[in-house]
Write a protein that holds these residues in place. Structure first.
Motif, PDB file in Angstrom:
ATOM      1  N   GLU A   1      41.153  39.704  38.399  1.00 55.26           N
ATOM      2  CA  GLU A   1      40.431  40.556  37.417  1.00 55.26           C
ATOM      3  C   GLU A   1      40.342  42.113  38.035  1.00 55.26           C
ATOM      4  N   GLY A   2      41.197  42.259  38.947  1.00 58.16           N
ATOM      5  CA  GLY A   2      41.464  43.698  39.285  1.00 58.16           C
ATOM      6  C   GLY A   2      40.422  43.951  40.617  1.00 58.16           C
ATOM      7  N   ASP A   3      39.703  43.218  41.133  1.00 57.66           N
ATOM      8  CA  ASP A   3      38.806  43.447  42.227  1.00 57.66           C
ATOM      9  C   ASP A   3      39.415  43.101  43.478  1.00 57.66           C
ATOM     10  N   VAL A   4      40.317  44.034  43.744  1.00 60.83           N
ATOM     11  CA  VAL A   4      41.060  44.016  44.870  1.00 60.83           C
ATOM     12  C   VAL A   4      41.447  45.875  45.482  1.00 60.83           C
ATOM     13  N   ASP A   5      41.282  45.986  46.731  1.00 58.27           N
ATOM     14  CA  ASP A   5      41.368  47.279  47.018  1.00 58.27           C
ATOM     15  C   ASP A   5      43.031  47.574  46.809  1.00 58.27           C
ATOM     16  N   VAL A   6      43.130  48.494  45.972  1.00 57.21           N
ATOM     17  CA  VAL A   6      44.600  48.673  45.854  1.00 57.21           C
ATOM     18  C   VAL A   6      45.179  49.722  46.923  1.00 57.21           C
ATOM     19  N   ALA A   7      44.152  50.252  47.671  1.00 53.81           N
ATOM     20  CA  ALA A   7      44.653  51.356  48.715  1.00 53.81           C
ATOM     21  C   ALA A   7      45.489  50.456  49.981  1.00 53.81           C
ATOM     22  N   LEU A   8      45.163  49.063  50.017  1.00 54.46           N
ATOM     23  CA  LEU A   8      45.966  48.019  50.854  1.00 54.46           C
ATOM     24  C   LEU A   8      47.006  47.366  50.455  1.00 54.46           C
TER      25      LEU A   8
ATOM     26  N   SER B   1      54.741  31.682  51.207  1.00 57.14           N
ATOM     27  CA  SER B   1      54.352  33.127  52.037  1.00 57.14           C
ATOM     28  C   SER B   1      52.928  33.468  51.411  1.00 57.14           C
ATOM     29  N   VAL B   2      52.334  34.137  52.075  1.00 61.16           N
ATOM     30  CA  VAL B   2      50.920  34.597  51.742  1.00 61.16           C
ATOM     31  C   VAL B   2      50.907  36.038  51.705  1.00 61.16           C
ATOM     32  N   LYS B   3      50.171  36.818  50.899  1.00 62.81           N
ATOM     33  CA  LYS B   3      49.913  38.061  50.956  1.00 62.81           C
ATOM     34  C   LYS B   3      48.357  38.416  50.877  1.00 62.81           C
ATOM     35  N   TYR B   4      47.688  39.152  52.154  1.00 65.11           N
ATOM     36  CA  TYR B   4      46.426  39.223  52.135  1.00 65.11           C
ATOM     37  C   TYR B   4      46.043  40.202  51.529  1.00 65.11           C
ATOM     38  N   ALA B   5      44.698  40.269  50.808  1.00 67.71           N
ATOM     39  CA  ALA B   5      44.253  41.624  50.356  1.00 67.71           C
ATOM     40  C   ALA B   5      42.719  41.583  50.478  1.00 67.71           C
ATOM     41  N   LEU B   6      41.934  42.478  50.331  1.00 69.53           N
ATOM     42  CA  LEU B   6      40.520  42.365  50.458  1.00 69.53           C
ATOM     43  C   LEU B   6      39.866  42.966  48.966  1.00 69.53           C
ATOM     44  N   SER B   7      38.731  42.239  48.806  1.00 71.36           N
ATOM     45  CA  SER B   7      38.075  42.858  47.576  1.00 71.36           C
ATOM     46  C   SER B   7      37.397  44.056  47.857  1.00 71.36           C
ATOM     47  N   LYS B   8      37.158  44.866  46.442  1.00 67.25           N
ATOM     48  CA  LYS B   8      36.724  46.264  46.689  1.00 67.25           C
ATOM     49  C   LYS B   8      35.662  46.491  47.738  1.00 67.25           C
ATOM     50  N   ASP B   9      34.776  45.672  47.753  1.00 69.38           N
ATOM     51  CA  ASP B   9      33.613  45.814  48.664  1.00 69.38           C
ATOM     52  C   ASP B   9      34.093  45.421  50.186  1.00 69.38           C
ATOM     53  N   HIS B  10      35.247  44.914  50.461  1.00 74.51           N
ATOM     54  CA  HIS B  10      35.879  44.391  51.582  1.00 74.51           C
ATOM     55  C   HIS B  10      35.069  43.165  52.164  1.00 74.51           C
ATOM     56  N   ASN B  11      34.321  42.482  51.303  1.00 76.90           N
ATOM     57  CA  ASN B  11      33.623  41.294  51.855  1.00 76.90           C
ATOM     58  C   ASN B  11      34.379  40.194  51.749  1.00 76.90           C
ATOM     59  N   THR B  12      35.329  40.066  50.919  1.00 76.71           N
ATOM     60  CA  THR B  12      36.089  38.837  50.550  1.00 76.71           C
ATOM     61  C   THR B  12      37.701  38.931  50.998  1.00 76.71           C
ATOM     62  N   LEU B  13      38.138  38.230  51.546  1.00 78.90           N
ATOM     63  CA  LEU B  13      39.680  38.016  52.012  1.00 78.90           C
ATOM     64  C   LEU B  13      40.285  37.355  50.958  1.00 78.90           C
ATOM     65  N   VAL B  14      41.246  38.003  50.297  1.00 80.59           N
ATOM     66  CA  VAL B  14      41.979  37.419  49.108  1.00 80.59           C
ATOM     67  C   VAL B  14      43.283  36.823  49.653  1.00 80.59           C
TER      68      VAL B  14
ATOM     69  N   LYS C   1      33.823  35.316  53.412  1.00 79.68           N
ATOM     70  CA  LYS C   1      34.197  34.637  52.061  1.00 79.68           C
ATOM     71  C   LYS C   1      35.646  34.652  52.039  1.00 79.68           C
ATOM     72  N   VAL C   2      36.327  33.771  51.690  1.00 75.45           N
ATOM     73  CA  VAL C   2      37.689  33.881  51.345  1.00 75.45           C
ATOM     74  C   VAL C   2      37.917  33.171  50.149  1.00 75.45           C
ATOM     75  N   PHE C   3      39.014  33.883  49.393  1.00 78.60           N
ATOM     76  CA  PHE C   3      39.287  33.326  48.084  1.00 78.60           C
ATOM     77  C   PHE C   3      40.796  33.094  47.924  1.00 78.60           C
ATOM     78  N   ARG C   4      41.290  31.916  47.715  1.00 77.92           N
ATOM     79  CA  ARG C   4      42.622  31.715  47.630  1.00 77.92           C
ATOM     80  C   ARG C   4      43.082  31.415  46.108  1.00 77.92           C
ATOM     81  N   VAL C   5      44.414  32.087  46.232  1.00 75.79           N
ATOM     82  CA  VAL C   5      45.067  32.067  44.615  1.00 75.79           C
ATOM     83  C   VAL C   5      46.230  31.510  44.936  1.00 75.79           C
ATOM     84  N   MET C   6      46.579  30.201  44.074  1.00 76.38           N
ATOM     85  CA  MET C   6      47.785  29.555  44.279  1.00 76.38           C
ATOM     86  C   MET C   6      48.661  29.563  43.330  1.00 76.38           C
ATOM     87  N   ASP C   7      49.713  30.132  43.330  1.00 75.32           N
ATOM     88  CA  ASP C   7      50.969  30.187  42.426  1.00 75.32           C
ATOM     89  C   ASP C   7      51.262  28.600  41.856  1.00 75.32           C
ATOM     90  N   CYS C   8      51.323  28.649  40.499  1.00 79.27           N
ATOM     91  CA  CYS C   8      51.617  27.492  39.849  1.00 79.27           C
ATOM     92  C   CYS C   8      52.797  26.578  40.216  1.00 79.27           C
TER      93      CYS C   8
END
Length: 564
Positions: free
Chosen positions: A291-298, A258-271, A321-328
């Motif tokens: 390191e907390g660089d996510v818009d928590v409002a979303l 599964s994937v959960k999408y988020a945005l960086s605080k400046d909305h320039n990166t899809l996490v 810009k896209v940043f992918r974080v993979m669970d171990c």
């Protein structure tokens, strides 16, 4: 005069059970048992009236907490209004909260009934804190709070109106604020030790209150709604929402992802947070990984809403810009969902591998020591402390002049809560048995009961006991056995049984549980049993009975109550 004395003497009967108790107490839910025994009366879902018996226990718990806050916490007691204006809550962006009871006055101004008081206390202290010399300071109150719970449950454990001790600290810098945070946690340890019931403290999620550091206090119990995870090696205890774990071997999950999408605080990166579909994403771990660089409002928005917010013109989307974080737990052969962007440049992608993104489970490795395994326990939360930083003081425009004469410094805050009515419900839940409640002696509605049908002997026994914390106002309709059974059900630690057959000796039946490691009453017995003609009739897990002459009753009761 005679009628008035009779009313005072028998007025307690009004709230007692109107029937003899049977052996079915064990099957009665705790909230219903509170009502059956006359501690509280539910008026509506989530709302209760406190009756005399329950109010005595509530007040005793309150007294223990107040003593520790005053003496060890160096805190000042205040009492704020339960009505809070909309303007304060708009400043902190909390007016839209779903659980606020909102109302209008005659002039159509908006207010809410306070569920917590960060806004009001900060607004109040703005009038008094002007310099670093005014801090550190901690203030607290014990008052009713209100939360518009959609589904109140558990009786006192989750109501719409509740009694709470909430404290707030103000400090001139972060170091000072963290010292207060540690100090109040030490005070909380003393409070829960005073209450005698074994408890557990754990690092926890800050939740909706906010801040970056918090600690919870729990009673372990199978009916609890929370889960605590403990490492069998380092002993670290965390709420499941805060606990990080690793699998025994990484990359073994080959099923759906599964994937959960988020945005960086400046909305320039899809996490993009990728994790096994059969596990629950931990938002705290996800936040920590970037390191907390996510818009928590979303945070609670759907993937579709996040992607819509991230939309770019056709000629710009490929440069996004896209940043992918993979669970171990996942690997390249896992079944990943389709990626939503069809046009993109691979050079604009970043990736972080082998981090833990999901809620920890029993049996996994502890991330703190990476050696021990985690095991879980259901628990009931009864207290919570927070280091808030400037989360509330900044939007509430709090300012003070610091040591360097900077007049725009912002106070560092902390907040510290104990749900007192919830605490009463939790203690009842974790200590009750097949006979009823089983309170520690210092919060039992009464320490001693006098059970007997001979009114003259009951009154004479009452006069011999110096303590005022004695219950003897049973309904005249109850026989001796029913009185003893009711005393035990109410959770009164000692039942004194008087009757003409044994008089002037009386029997003491121990109902309470010995919470301490030592049993000082046995030492007292060895020293005084001959002097007091003190006999142990029976002892054991189910019944413990003592026989003592009436003239030594007070001394023996005091010895027995020390451990209960």
């Amino acid at each position: 005069m005679f009628r008035r004395r009779t009313f005072l003497r028998y007025s307690h009967h009004l709230f007692q059970p109107k029937f003899a108790l049977d052996d079915g107490i064990k099957s009665i839910p705790t909230h219903e048992l509170f009502q059956t025994l006359g501690f509280i009366k539910q008026s509506q879902s989530g709302l209760v009236h406190w009756l005399p018996m329950g109010l005595r226990t509530l007040n005793k718990v309150e007294s223990i907490i107040r003593h520790r806050m005053n003496e060890d916490g160096d805190a000042l007691e205040v009492s704020l209004s339960a009505l809070s204006p909309r303007s304060l809550w708009k400043k902190t962006h909390r007016w839209s909260g779903n659980e606020l009871f909102k109302l209008k006055d005659a002039k159509k101004a908006d207010y809410c009934l306070t569920p917590t008081c960060e806004e009001d206390i900060t607004n109040l202290m703005n009038e008094y804190i002007t310099s670093y010399r005014d801090m550190p300071i901690t203030v607290y109150q014990i008052t009713r709070k209100y939360r518009d719970e959609l589904r109140p449950r558990g009786g006192l454990l989750r109501g719409r109106e509740f009694l709470m001790k909430d404290a707030y600290s103000f400090a001139s810098n972060e170091e000072e604020a963290l010292q207060i945070f540690q100090k109040i946690n030490t005070v909380y340890n003393k409070i829960f030790q005073d209450l005698k019931i074994p408890f557990v403290s754990a690092w926890a999620d800050t939740g909706d209150i906010g801040g970056d550091l918090s600690r919870e206090y729990h009673y372990l119990h199978e009916n609890g709604e929370d889960t605590l995870l403990t490492c069998d090696s380092c002993g670290n205890v965390s709420n499941v929402e805060k606990c990080e774990s690793f699998p025994e071997e990484v990359g073994l999950h080959s099923g759906d992802v599964s994937v959960k999408y988020a945005l960086s605080k400046d909305h320039n990166t899809l996490v993009c947070f990728y994790y096994p579909s059969n596990r629950q994403l931990s938002w705290n771990l996800a936040m920590d990984s970037v390191e907390g660089d996510v818009d928590v409002a979303l945070k609670n928005e759907s993937n579709e809403t996040v992607l819509k917010t991230f939309e770019r013109p056709e000629d710009e989307i490929m440069f996004s810009k896209v940043f992918r974080v993979m669970d171990c737990r996942i690997n390249s052969r896992s079944n990943f969902p389709d990626f939503p962007l069809t046009k993109y440049l691979k050079s604009n992608f970043g990736q972080l591998n082998e981090v833990s993104l999901v809620a920890a489970e029993t049996g996994e490795l502890c991330a703190s020591c990476e050696e021990g395994h985690l095991y879980g326990n259901a628990s009931i939360e009864v207290g919570h402390t927070f280091h808030l930083g400037t989360k509330y003081s900044e939007p509430m425009e709090s300012k003070f002049t610091d040591r360097n004469n900077n007049s725009n410094s912002i106070p560092q805050m902390g907040c510290y809560g104990i749900g007192i009515s919830r605490l009463v419900g939790a203690i009842a839940e974790v200590t009750r048995d097949s006979k009823g409640f089983k309170w520690p002696s210092n919060i039992s509605p009464y320490s001693i009961s006098i059970c007997g049908k001979n009114e003259q002997l009951v009154q004479e026994t009452r006069r011999k006991i110096t303590s005022q914390d004695v219950f003897f106002q049973f309904s005249p309709k109850l026989g001796l056995g029913a009185r003893i059974k009711l005393s035990h059900a109410l959770g009164i630690p000692l039942a004194i049984i008087v009757g003409p057959k044994s008089w002037p000796k009386v029997e003491i039946e121990v109902r309470g549980q010995r919470w301490g490691a030592g049993e000082t009453w046995k030492q007292a017995y060895e020293l005084h049993n001959r002097e007091y003609d003190w006999q142990i009739i029976s002892s054991g897990d189910n019944t413990e009975k003592h026989l003592v002459p009436i003239e030594y009753l007070t001394e023996v009761c005091n010895f027995l109550l020390r451990d209960l």
